[in-house]
Design a protein around this motif. Structure first.
Motif, PDB file in Angstrom:
ATOM      1  N   MET A 198      -2.306 -11.845 -15.072  1.00 36.91           N
ATOM      2  CA  MET A 198      -3.397 -10.919 -14.775  1.00 36.91           C
ATOM      3  C   MET A 198      -4.745 -11.565 -15.046  1.00 36.91           C
ATOM      4  O   MET A 198      -5.688 -11.426 -14.270  1.00 36.91           O
ATOM      5  N   ASN A 199      -4.836 -12.303 -16.136  1.00 40.94           N
ATOM      6  CA  ASN A 199      -6.110 -12.946 -16.468  1.00 40.94           C
ATOM      7  C   ASN A 199      -6.488 -14.023 -15.461  1.00 40.94           C
ATOM      8  O   ASN A 199      -7.667 -14.345 -15.304  1.00 40.94           O
ATOM      9  N   SER A 200      -5.495 -14.564 -14.773  1.00 41.34           N
ATOM     10  CA  SER A 200      -5.796 -15.628 -13.817  1.00 41.34           C
ATOM     11  C   SER A 200      -6.703 -15.144 -12.690  1.00 41.34           C
ATOM     12  O   SER A 200      -7.400 -15.940 -12.063  1.00 41.34           O
ATOM     13  N   THR A 201      -6.687 -13.854 -12.410  1.00 40.57           N
ATOM     14  CA  THR A 201      -7.611 -13.332 -11.395  1.00 40.57           C
ATOM     15  C   THR A 201      -8.660 -12.430 -12.011  1.00 40.57           C
ATOM     16  O   THR A 201      -9.561 -11.955 -11.324  1.00 40.57           O
ATOM     17  N   GLY A 202      -8.544 -12.153 -13.305  1.00 44.45           N
ATOM     18  CA  GLY A 202      -9.493 -11.263 -13.957  1.00 44.45           C
ATOM     19  C   GLY A 202      -9.250  -9.795 -13.692  1.00 44.45           C
ATOM     20  O   GLY A 202     -10.100  -8.953 -13.983  1.00 44.45           O
ATOM     21  N   GLU A 203      -8.090  -9.443 -13.148  1.00 44.75           N
ATOM     22  CA  GLU A 203      -7.884  -8.006 -12.890  1.00 44.75           C
ATOM     23  C   GLU A 203      -7.822  -7.253 -14.215  1.00 44.75           C
ATOM     24  O   GLU A 203      -7.280  -7.756 -15.207  1.00 44.75           O
ATOM     25  N   PRO A 204      -8.402  -6.068 -14.263  1.00 42.70           N
ATOM     26  CA  PRO A 204      -8.437  -5.315 -15.520  1.00 42.70           C
ATOM     27  C   PRO A 204      -7.030  -4.962 -16.013  1.00 42.70           C
ATOM     28  O   PRO A 204      -6.129  -4.685 -15.222  1.00 42.70           O
ATOM     29  N   ILE A 205      -6.861  -4.964 -17.319  1.00 41.12           N
ATOM     30  CA  ILE A 205      -5.609  -4.542 -17.941  1.00 41.12           C
ATOM     31  C   ILE A 205      -5.674  -3.025 -18.098  1.00 41.12           C
ATOM     32  O   ILE A 205      -6.555  -2.493 -18.772  1.00 41.12           O
ATOM     33  N   LEU A 206      -4.747  -2.325 -17.476  1.00 40.55           N
ATOM     34  CA  LEU A 206      -4.793  -0.859 -17.468  1.00 40.55           C
ATOM     35  C   LEU A 206      -4.289  -0.285 -18.799  1.00 40.55           C
ATOM     36  O   LEU A 206      -3.530  -0.944 -19.513  1.00 40.55           O
ATOM     37  N   PRO A 207      -4.697   0.938 -19.104  1.00 39.90           N
ATOM     38  CA  PRO A 207      -4.336   1.527 -20.410  1.00 39.90           C
ATOM     39  C   PRO A 207      -2.829   1.554 -20.680  1.00 39.90           C
ATOM     40  O   PRO A 207      -2.402   1.257 -21.803  1.00 39.90           O
ATOM     41  N   LEU A 208      -2.017   1.893 -19.683  1.00 32.24           N
ATOM     42  CA  LEU A 208      -0.579   1.961 -19.959  1.00 32.24           C
ATOM     43  C   LEU A 208       0.056   0.575 -20.068  1.00 32.24           C
ATOM     44  O   LEU A 208       1.139   0.435 -20.618  1.00 32.24           O
ATOM     45  N   THR A 209      -0.615  -0.441 -19.556  1.00 25.73           N
ATOM     46  CA  THR A 209      -0.172  -1.823 -19.805  1.00 25.73           C
ATOM     47  C   THR A 209      -0.442  -2.174 -21.263  1.00 25.73           C
ATOM     48  O   THR A 209       0.412  -2.739 -21.954  1.00 25.73           O
ATOM     49  N   LYS A 210      -1.657  -1.831 -21.708  1.00 23.71           N
ATOM     50  CA  LYS A 210      -1.965  -2.071 -23.131  1.00 23.71           C
ATOM     51  C   LYS A 210      -0.984  -1.332 -24.018  1.00 23.71           C
ATOM     52  O   LYS A 210      -0.519  -1.858 -25.030  1.00 23.71           O
ATOM     53  N   PHE A 211      -0.668  -0.092 -23.618  1.00 25.68           N
ATOM     54  CA  PHE A 211       0.281   0.704 -24.410  1.00 25.68           C
ATOM     55  C   PHE A 211       1.606  -0.026 -24.592  1.00 25.68           C
ATOM     56  O   PHE A 211       2.115  -0.138 -25.708  1.00 25.68           O
ATOM     57  N   ILE A 212       2.151  -0.538 -23.506  1.00 23.82           N
ATOM     58  CA  ILE A 212       3.525  -1.055 -23.582  1.00 23.82           C
ATOM     59  C   ILE A 212       3.592  -2.487 -24.123  1.00 23.82           C
ATOM     60  O   ILE A 212       4.619  -2.922 -24.639  1.00 23.82           O
ATOM     61  N   ILE A 213       2.468  -3.199 -24.036  1.00 22.68           N
ATOM     62  CA  ILE A 213       2.483  -4.566 -24.584  1.00 22.68           C
ATOM     63  C   ILE A 213       1.773  -4.628 -25.937  1.00 22.68           C
ATOM     64  O   ILE A 213       2.332  -5.046 -26.939  1.00 22.68           O
ATOM     65  N   GLU A 214       0.534  -4.170 -25.937  1.00 23.97           N
ATOM     66  CA  GLU A 214      -0.278  -4.417 -27.139  1.00 23.97           C
ATOM     67  C   GLU A 214      -0.077  -3.395 -28.238  1.00 23.97           C
ATOM     68  O   GLU A 214      -0.323  -3.681 -29.410  1.00 23.97           O
ATOM     69  N   GLU A 215       0.352  -2.193 -27.874  1.00 19.07           N
ATOM     70  CA  GLU A 215       0.414  -1.136 -28.886  1.00 19.07           C
ATOM     71  C   GLU A 215       1.812  -0.913 -29.453  1.00 19.07           C
ATOM     72  O   GLU A 215       2.026   0.023 -30.224  1.00 19.07           O
ATOM     73  N   GLN A 216       2.768  -1.751 -29.063  1.00 20.35           N
ATOM     74  CA  GLN A 216       4.119  -1.602 -29.618  1.00 20.35           C
ATOM     75  C   GLN A 216       4.323  -2.607 -30.748  1.00 20.35           C
ATOM     76  O   GLN A 216       4.233  -3.813 -30.526  1.00 20.35           O
ATOM     77  N   PRO A 217       4.622  -2.113 -31.931  1.00 16.77           N
ATOM     78  CA  PRO A 217       4.736  -3.020 -33.091  1.00 16.77           C
ATOM     79  C   PRO A 217       5.798  -4.106 -32.917  1.00 16.77           C
ATOM     80  O   PRO A 217       5.671  -5.178 -33.516  1.00 16.77           O
ATOM     81  N   SER A 218       6.823  -3.853 -32.118  1.00 19.45           N
ATOM     82  CA  SER A 218       7.893  -4.846 -31.996  1.00 19.45           C
ATOM     83  C   SER A 218       7.553  -5.985 -31.042  1.00 19.45           C
ATOM     84  O   SER A 218       8.266  -6.984 -31.002  1.00 19.45           O
ATOM     85  N   VAL A 219       6.515  -5.791 -30.243  1.00 20.06           N
ATOM     86  CA  VAL A 219       6.195  -6.831 -29.258  1.00 20.06           C
ATOM     87  C   VAL A 219       5.472  -7.975 -29.951  1.00 20.06           C
ATOM     88  O   VAL A 219       4.430  -7.783 -30.569  1.00 20.06           O
ATOM     89  N   LYS A 220       6.069  -9.164 -29.868  1.00 25.90           N
ATOM     90  CA  LYS A 220       5.442 -10.345 -30.437  1.00 25.90           C
ATOM     91  C   LYS A 220       5.986 -11.582 -29.738  1.00 25.90           C
ATOM     92  O   LYS A 220       7.030 -11.530 -29.078  1.00 25.90           O
ATOM     93  N   LYS A 221       5.240 -12.638 -29.871  1.00 22.59           N
ATOM     94  CA  LYS A 221       5.683 -13.908 -29.308  1.00 22.59           C
ATOM     95  C   LYS A 221       6.751 -14.466 -30.236  1.00 22.59           C
ATOM     96  O   LYS A 221       6.462 -14.812 -31.381  1.00 22.59           O
ATOM     97  N   MET A 222       7.972 -14.533 -29.755  1.00 21.68           N
ATOM     98  CA  MET A 222       9.089 -14.889 -30.632  1.00 21.68           C
ATOM     99  C   MET A 222       9.455 -16.361 -30.524  1.00 21.68           C
ATOM    100  O   MET A 222       9.282 -16.981 -29.482  1.00 21.68           O
ATOM    101  N   THR A 223      10.016 -16.874 -31.605  1.00 22.23           N
ATOM    102  CA  THR A 223      10.721 -18.151 -31.538  1.00 22.23           C
ATOM    103  C   THR A 223      12.136 -17.851 -31.049  1.00 22.23           C
ATOM    104  O   THR A 223      12.564 -16.697 -31.015  1.00 22.23           O
ATOM    105  N   VAL A 224      12.870 -18.892 -30.698  1.00 22.64           N
ATOM    106  CA  VAL A 224      14.248 -18.677 -30.247  1.00 22.64           C
ATOM    107  C   VAL A 224      15.101 -18.015 -31.340  1.00 22.64           C
ATOM    108  O   VAL A 224      15.811 -17.049 -31.066  1.00 22.64           O
TER     109      VAL A 224
END
Lengths: 545, 545
Positions: free
Chosen positions: A382-408
């Motif tokens: 999304m950032n590659s074109t600069g399109e805005p991040i919509l609220p429900l996208t933020k909800f499901i990615i940024e606002e969920q405590p379990s979402v993180k960049k994991m190691t294997v």
């Protein structure tokens, strides 16, 4: 300046996508007339002021199986059927913004070809089938964006499921919207804007297959294909009062879909039918599996479709709530009405007490499984074109405590938690047969806390995502509509937690005028055939033979 | 000083494990007598100088199904059978070092209990079944090390498959060795030392289920359970001339096994039977699946065992080599003999030309899938006690170019490559039915480049691991033994690559005295029943009714 350039990039992409969409719509012939400038709350009455009597007959009078019958008997031409659905789909677009593309020329050419055959051929001969855009399909000019600005006008190769449907004689004529990231239970993207509910434009048609539900919900299609990884077939189907089935994963192929995180296998999506007719659900499954698609997509379960028949009354467990979020009054009423009907028809109805089964923990696990890279890949896209991040996208990615960049090893940990949770739930189900009791056949449960939510309020997935985590087959079916008299709010309810408070505060009956209310039937993993057999029995109990 | 301490740690652990093993062996009654101080090359003649005539009769005269029949008919007591196999297993240990534990007291107590029942009960009533140690099993004093010094004397909970076998009336009496990391095609660990081939102690019994193969290869067991993720059932079965079956994954449960990298799902292992009798393979599968184990382990495919019967001659594709490594002469001869027998019996025999199918690429993928953390977890486990890293461990972790510590997106990439490879292979198989031809039923192929290798030489997995990558069911069956006259080395062969050179140089007939040579039958994914039906037809063609 960098920002200004980026804005140009995503907006240019959006213009391209909309130009393609509008070019298809511009071909509609005769032009649509009679659409009011200010659209009414419900779109349900629009068709009769816009379409011809014959078009209304073709698109409203027949079930899927009935239409297939007269097509097969050549009592109606494929072209006439196709034109009627093309025009009704164009109207659905005007009313709900549900299309990414109307395949006017392609569909009519296909229809003419089918009409020219000496013999009707294929289980779906002549039937217009609508499709979720990111699935792609065969076709020389098919582009697929999956609603990402960055992917607008991207070439697409064929999709195995759609190859099968096509070889069975269907007509592809309309492609439908999905939300940004295809991971909202609503349907809004920068590329195509917001899709609204054909029963009440202040409400969502659900998502992520919300273009399909809006289209089928106004009979601009009578059989469409969605996809489901957290509720994306069932939520939108429920919100417009149609049938929607999420089979167990690996019964139907996803090969050829355009999606993120290729190679991710922590949690699997599956296509599923969305339709106005109960029997069309099973027909779709039969056709999708009939030719052993595992011979081309070897990830599929090599298991023929084997219809199931109950020989005695069912044992139905009713899930009155999920231990996290209480139901809105109309959903509670729907459950009570259907449970009562089942009891009256002689079925054994028991409670599904899942408070000890940790549906909140299930959400904690599955939300982490959705984005094992913390969402980096899609954010970069999304950032590659600069399109805005919509609220429900933020909800499901940024606002969920379990979402993180994991190691294997972290990924293995959460997969092990998933497997342990699945085993625990399976044992709980098996334990219903302890002490000489019969085992529960299916769970009857809500597909959501309530009817279709007002826009941007779909922030609780638990009533559908639970069954994705468990990979249990689940079908949604229409029950009732919100009743302004019966479905009053309980002013004395004290919410049990923050999620419950959010959901409780969302409700007041006047927000939900006309809104359909549906229920869900869930079976054990890979007991797909049994779930559809149970649907038949439960609807019979409701007086639908 | 740290090093000295560490050495103490792992050696202490090893002493504990061996003390447990020796304590079980010390209970053998009467003591084993007549074992020569210097063990002969082949162990096959030892039983007749050590065991009683009655023990020889019990352990040699009957197939699995015959023994089950007389047990069920109470023509022989479970205790007598159990004692005979306990003593023969102890002898197998003396000859090949194949046991981690002899369950003397537990087995006899179990046998007495079974004898005391008013009615024989269960499909495996009274049958002694041997088990690979890391699988664990029910039992109050069961410890499982998986051959890691660090895990010696670790408590173990029950294993679903073994719970099923137990509930079907079997007797667990002997647990068998596996190599360090359970990822060699041989069987050596610091904990238990090296297991040798009962036909030729200079050769490996294969691995990783090499304790099982050594034990069954001298009829210290007639039915054992191994596990396979790269050849670990088939390679050892082939090397001792018994039947070994690797079903498609998720037909039989691994729930309860002790293993590394819990939660890893890039490539899946499966248990499988190893036995002296063809029919026992299918019996094992039927029993393992009969009670719908997916109701407790929901990761399993919910699919009953459905025996397959051929109604016309088979179309058999023979894989003469894999495009990477040439076969040793005895393996080539075995393939020629069986292919000729099949042709003579009226089957259609064609070539499986896999040179264009990239079996070398398959190895590249699967070797990476084995260790997505670059082997860090297992290395840490071994380093925690200071136990030495064995050469074949180094081979499979450190010497494979694809093994690396991956990020999650890198993991997705290799999984996507795996899926693409699987799809390509499936399409190639389906394409055998092009142009009106019949589709190939099964592939007849070698389970290895040759007979059992000399110790530490098992450095080419391609002939078995190929089918793990594809998740195709595969069964191994005995064909012949190395013939010093017929199986001469071709002195003029020019190796095609480094791996081929290594394998070519390994061969000379005199190294392989007595060595069994076996073949492998492979079917499409989840066509397990068809593979066993093909085994029956192909053996019939070989004159084995």
């Amino acid at each position: 300046m960098g920002d200004a350039q980026q804005i140009t990039i995503w907006q240019d992409k959006v213009s391209l996508a909309r130009a393609r969409r509008d070019a298809g719509l511009a071909k509609v012939e005769p032009k649509l007339e009679g659409i009011p400038d200010v659209l009414p709350l419900s779109s349900q009455d629009l068709p009769k002021s816009v379409l011809t009597a014959r078009e209304l007959e073709i698109t409203e009078k027949y079930s899927v199986t009935e239409l297939l019958k007269i097509l097969r008997e050549k009592k109606i031409s494929v072209e006439e059927v196709t034109r009627a659905f093309l025009r009704r789909a164009a109207l659905a677009q005007a009313a709900t913004n549900c299309l990414t593309e109307l395949l006017w020329d392609e569909a009519i050419a296909r229809a003419k070809h089918l009409d020219s055959l000496p013999e009707p051929k294929g289980a779906f001969f002549g039937l217009p089938i609508s499709t979720k855009e990111h699935h792609g399909m065969v076709g020389k000019n098919i582009k697929t964006s999956a609603s990402y600005a960055a992917w607008v006008e991207t070439e697409h190769t064929s999709n195995l499921l759609y190859d099968i449907l096509y070889s069975e004689g269907c007509v592809f004529y309309a492609r439908t919207t999905q939300p940004q990231t295809i991971m909202h239970l609503e349907t809004e993207s920068n590329v195509y804007g917001r899709t609204v509910n054909p029963y009440n434009r202040d409400l969502t048609p659900g998502g992520s297959s919300g273009g399909e539900s809006a289209l089928v919900g106004i009979r601009g299609s009578i059989l469409g294909v969605g996809g489901d990884i957290g509720g994306s077939v069932r939520c939108p189907s429920a919100h417009v009062g149609i049938y929607g089935f999420k089979p167990s994963s690996k019964r139907i192929s996803v090969a050829g879909q355009k999606a993120n995180m290729a190679g991710k296998e922590t949690i699997l999506s599956t296509p599923g039918p969305m339709t106005v007719e109960r029997d069309a659900v099973e027909l779709f499954m039969k056709v999708a599996i009939a030719n052993e698609p595992w011979r081309l997509d070897p990830s599929l379960t090599a298991k023929p479709w084997t219809p199931y028949t109950f020989t005695k009354p069912l044992k139905i467990a009713v899930q009155w709530w999920d231990g996290v979020v209480q139901l809105h009054p109309p959903m509670r009423r729907a459950l009570e009405e259907v449970a009562a009907a089942c009891r009256k028809a002689g079925h054994e109805v028991v409670d599904w007490n899942c408070e000890s089964l940790g549906h909140d923990e299930a959400w904690d696990i599955i939300s982490g499984l959705y984005w094992p890279d913390g969402g980096e890949e899609v954010m970069n896209l999304m950032n590659s074109t600069g399109e805005p991040i919509l609220p429900l996208t933020k909800f499901i990615i940024e606002e969920q405590p379990s979402v993180k960049k994991m190691t294997v090893p972290e990924l293995w940990d959460i997969c092990a938690r998933r497997d342990a949770y699945r085993a625990r739930y399976a044992k709980a189900w098996t334990a219903t047969a302890a002490n000489g009791e019969r085992e529960v056949d299916v769970i009857l449960c809500p597909p959501s806390f309530g009817a279709a939510a007002p826009h941007e309020q779909s922030r609780y997935w638990g009533y559908t995502s639970q069954w994705n985590l468990l990979d249990y087959p689940a079908v949604v079916f229409p029950v009732t509509t919100v009743d302004q008299v019966k479905d009053v709010k309980d002013p004395n309810y004290v919410p049990k937690n923050e999620k419950d408070r959010f959901v409780y505060q969302m409700y007041s009956p006047e927000k939900y005028v006309n809104a359909p209310v549906s229920l869900q039937i869930v079976g054990r993993r890979q007991y797909d055939e049994k779930v559809l057999a149970a649907l038949k029995e439960i609807e019979r109990a409701m007086g639908r033979p």
